[in-house]
Design an enzyme around this catalytic site. Structure first.
Site, mmCIF file in Angstrom:
data_model
loop_
_atom_site.group_PDB
_atom_site.id
_atom_site.type_symbol
_atom_site.label_atom_id
_atom_site.label_comp_id
_atom_site.label_asym_id
_atom_site.label_seq_id
_atom_site.Cartn_x
_atom_site.Cartn_y
_atom_site.Cartn_z
ATOM 1 N N GLU A 307 0.816 -1.213 0.000
ATOM 2 C CA GLU A 307 0.000 0.000 0.000
ATOM 3 C C GLU A 307 0.856 1.271 0.000
ATOM 4 O OE1 GLU A 307 -4.070 -1.501 2.084
ATOM 5 O OE2 GLU A 307 -2.485 -0.878 3.453
ATOM 6 N N ASP A 381 -8.458 -8.974 3.720
ATOM 7 C CA ASP A 381 -8.164 -7.868 4.647
ATOM 8 C C ASP A 381 -9.181 -7.790 5.774
ATOM 9 O OD1 ASP A 381 -7.019 -5.638 5.768
ATOM 10 O OD2 ASP A 381 -7.775 -4.231 4.289
ATOM 11 N N GLU A 409 -12.619 -2.584 11.768
ATOM 12 C CA GLU A 409 -12.553 -1.759 10.567
ATOM 13 C C GLU A 409 -13.640 -2.112 9.562
ATOM 14 O OE1 GLU A 409 -9.438 -1.055 6.833
ATOM 15 O OE2 GLU A 409 -8.782 -2.142 8.625
#
Length: 718
Positions: A307, A381, A409
């Site tokens: 990322e 993820d 998240e």
């Protein structure tokens, strides 16, 4: 040998838990509220006084905690003595620190450095309870184990308990930035106030250490994996030292994230090439500098070539090259490198599910023995449901450590009740079939790859500056459960939930039973209203708050939800069989055969591995389209049932915490309906199929849901 002085009682006077403070949630599962009168009387008989022999800081905090806890539970001060001269003594010590413990010749040899033994014994003709260990950190864990038993209202008589952790490194990963913003944090600011450190050590740091020690966590990575090199500057090393001083008596080491490009950013060099001798020398000097200040520094966590983060691939070097450079510099100090395997690249056209395996599996056996490759529980993820990561079992020569995400998240942030213990048990009990049937993920984590090799687990913390620590009362359960699974990866989610509920809400079965029932169903409810049947990564852009299955315009293909569901007029799902990306081929042959067969794959993973027609029949007899709608509604209905269960607890729980949970459940119900309505509106626009009978149409058209914007949702960015 010196006894802990009775003077510590004076220090404890201000530490006794108050009802007003405890019921904000600040005291977590360490409330130590008075037990019912009959049980208090029994406890006073079983735990009348403490005899603690030794002089270490860790022994001192263990004794303090025992006095604090027993005094609160008994509603009266636990006495401190220097000898066993009456019934009801609790004797605390190691054979080295305590002649009393040494005289018992207890079987401690198999307990290692962190294990403990709690045994009912007779000393000087008197009934006593001994907490013994080889090292003082084991005493601390033993004290918390005894206090848990007392909090649960269980007898302290006729005890013979021994325990030790199955994993060596049990760490929290804080995604905390130096400006106190927490990436993916939903509980306020970072608790680390770097501006005031090292001069002011907030008492909250001590309470943080107590809470972690109570569940066996022995390490904390203080800074974000999207690292800032400034934390390696001398002034910040002094700040880290201050935190290390607070944590050390609680058996907790500090770790930092290392910015791979730090030699350039703060070292004035022109390269960060790990095979450049000057770069290696710079890191060695920096690591030596850290250990000169913090002798028990744990080591580094590194996110590299992921990322946008810099890494060894920038110099055409492998992950092993980068990790080994750090490992060589850390080795003389006993430090470790935790190297994240979370890698994927926009320029790589291959299935994102496959990329970490493809990049790391060929490196098996090429990492130094003080490197742990840190692997997320699934290959995408931290989704509401994923199959276990294919790297588990595929790198038998490399220590792998699990990475769980405690902060939610992708599961509704702090306002959605989602107990993650069921998710973690599902992953840890998954059979990898490598090298044979029965090789669960838990067993792979527990077994060192070589004699003396390190084992470990990491959890992305959900802790912040909120008074309740985690943003909601129920999110505390995920912090607690993580610690329990870190200690024993073969633990079970339901007993952990029950222990947490009893210590957090009280021992009344009329309260505990419905709370545990809610917890055990909660994560599946989230899966149903967000990502049923193996769908994944349908969240809105960036902050991952709310639904966005229609998103298709982001720069990187694998950031777009349409990449994952591949819904079209003919069907839905990601074909990862041999006829598609063959991501399934990264698993062992028995799983390839099972998961590759539409009739045998668990329906919870159907659309993860298969693209199926909308009319494909599920086990219920319904089409995939109808089954999706049914599951969306099932998730919403489950939240409604949780609301009803919670409403029935009014008056049985303190008002402040009850009202907070009530309000959060109302938010969850509204947002579950939002997820349901937006998802059905989108997938119906693609499938062109009618809703099954009895299931209501979304109240708005698709454009309404597409137009919803929440740019200031917390937790995103750096």
């Amino acid at each position: 040998m010196r006894p802990i002085l009775a003077l510590l009682l004076l220090l404890l006077a201000a530490m006794a838990p108050s009802a007003a403070q405890a019921e904000t949630g600040y005291d977590l599962w360490l409330r130590y509220q008075p037990l019912p009168e009959q049980r208090r009387a029994e406890l006073r008989d079983e735990a009348r006084y403490l005899v603690a022999q030794g002089s270490s800081d860790r022994l001192k905090v263990a004794a303090q905690e025992l006095v604090r806890g027993m005094s609160g539970l008994q509603s009266g001060q636990l006495a401190v003595a220097t000898s066993v001269d009456a019934p009801g003594a609790i004797v605390l010590g190691t054979p080295e620190s305590s002649a009393l413990v040494a005289s018992l010749n207890l079987p401690l040899a198999t307990l290692g450095t962190e294990g403990f033994l709690i045994r009912s014994v007779t000393m000087n003709g008197q009934r006593a309870t001994v907490i013994a260990a080889n090292r003082d950190v084991g005493l601390l864990y033993g004290v918390f184990a005894l206090l848990k038993r007392a909090q649960l209202g269980e007898s302290l008589r006729n005890l013979d308990i021994s325990d030790r952790p199955k994993l060596q490194l049990r760490v929290l990963n804080h995604w905390d930035n130096l400006d106190r913003h927490v990436e993916r944090g939903y509980a306020g600011q970072s608790i680390w106030d770097w501006q005031k450190l090292p001069g002011y050590k907030d008492p909250r740091y001590t309470d943080y250490a107590r809470a972690n020690a109570s569940i066996g966590i022995n390490g904390t990575v203080l800074t974000n994996v999207n690292a800032n090199a400034d934390v390696l500057r001398p002034e910040y090393i002094q700040k880290v030292k201050a935190l290390a001083e607070v944590f050390r008596p609680y058996g907790i080491k500090v770790y930092l994230t290392a910015r791979f490009s730090a030699p350039i950013e703060i070292g004035g060099m022109k390269t960060a090439d790990p095979l450049d001798p000057a770069v290696a020398a710079w890191w060695k000097a920096k690591i030596d500098e850290i250990y000169a200040v913090i002798p028990d520094f744990g080591g580094f966590l590194v996110k590299a070539n992921s990322e946008g983060q810099p890494g060894p691939n920038d110099y055409k070097r492998s992950h092993a090259d980068g990790a080994n450079m750090f490992a060589d510099a850390l080795r003389p100090h006993g430090g470790v490198v935790m190297w994240r395997a979370f890698v994927y690249a926009a320029e790589n056209p291959d299935d994102r599910h496959k990329q970490a395996y493809t990049e790391f599996e060929p490196l098996d056996g090429k990492f130094r023995d003080n490197v742990l490759v840190q692997v997320k529980n699934g290959a995408i993820d931290f989704q509401p449901r994923e199959p276990f990561h294919p790297l588990f079992g595929a790198m038998p020569k490399t220590p792998l450590m699990m990475e769980f995400q405690i902060t939610k998240e992708y599961l509704g942030f702090a306002t959605h009740l989602a107990y993650l213990g069921t998710m973690w048990e599902e992953v840890l009990q998954a059979d990898t079939f490598r090298p044979r049937k029965g090789a669960t993920v838990a067993k792979i984590l527990e077994k060192p790859v070589d004699k003396g090799a390190v084992t470990g687990i990491a959890g992305v913390a959900n802790i912040g500056s909120d008074v309740n620590w985690s943003g909601s009362q129920f999110d505390q359960a995920n912090w607690y459960a993580y610690g329990r699974f870190a200690w024993d990866p073969e633990a079970k989610a339901e007993p952990i939930a029950r222990d947490w509920a009893r210590m957090t809400w009280g021992n009344d079965p009329a309260v505990v039973d419905p709370i545990v029932s809610m917890m055990m169903r909660s994560r599946e409810a989230v899966v149903d209203y967000m990502t049923p049947l193996g769908l994944t990564h349908l969240m809105a852009t960036g902050h991952h708050y709310g639904p966005g299955p229609w998103v298709a315009d982001l720069a990187r293909p694998e950031w777009n939800p349409v990449y994952y569901h591949k819904a079209d007029a003919n069907g839905i799902g990601f074909d990862r069989t041999a006829s598609g990306s063959n991501g399934l081929g990264q698993y062992a042959p028995p799983l390839v055969r099972q998961w590759g067969d539409r009739k045998k794959v668990p329906e919870e993973l159907l659309l993860w591995f298969h693209h199926v027609p909308w009319e494909h029949r599920t086990k219920s007899g319904r089409s995939v389209w109808d089954e999706l709608v049914v599951r969306y509604d099932r998730g919403v209905d489950e939240v409604k049932r949780m609301q009803a269960q919670w409403d029935a607890l009014r008056g049985k729980i303190d008002a402040r915490r009850w009202e907070e949970v009530r309000d959060y459940l109302a938010i969850q119900h509204d947002e579950a309906k939002w997820w349901r309505d937006a998802s059905i509106a989108y997938f119906q626009s693609v499938s062109k199929r009618p809703l099954p009978v009895g299931h209501a149409a979304p109240p708005h058209d698709l454009e309404h849901y597409k137009a919803i914007r929440t740019p200031y949702a917390p937790g995103s960015g750096e």
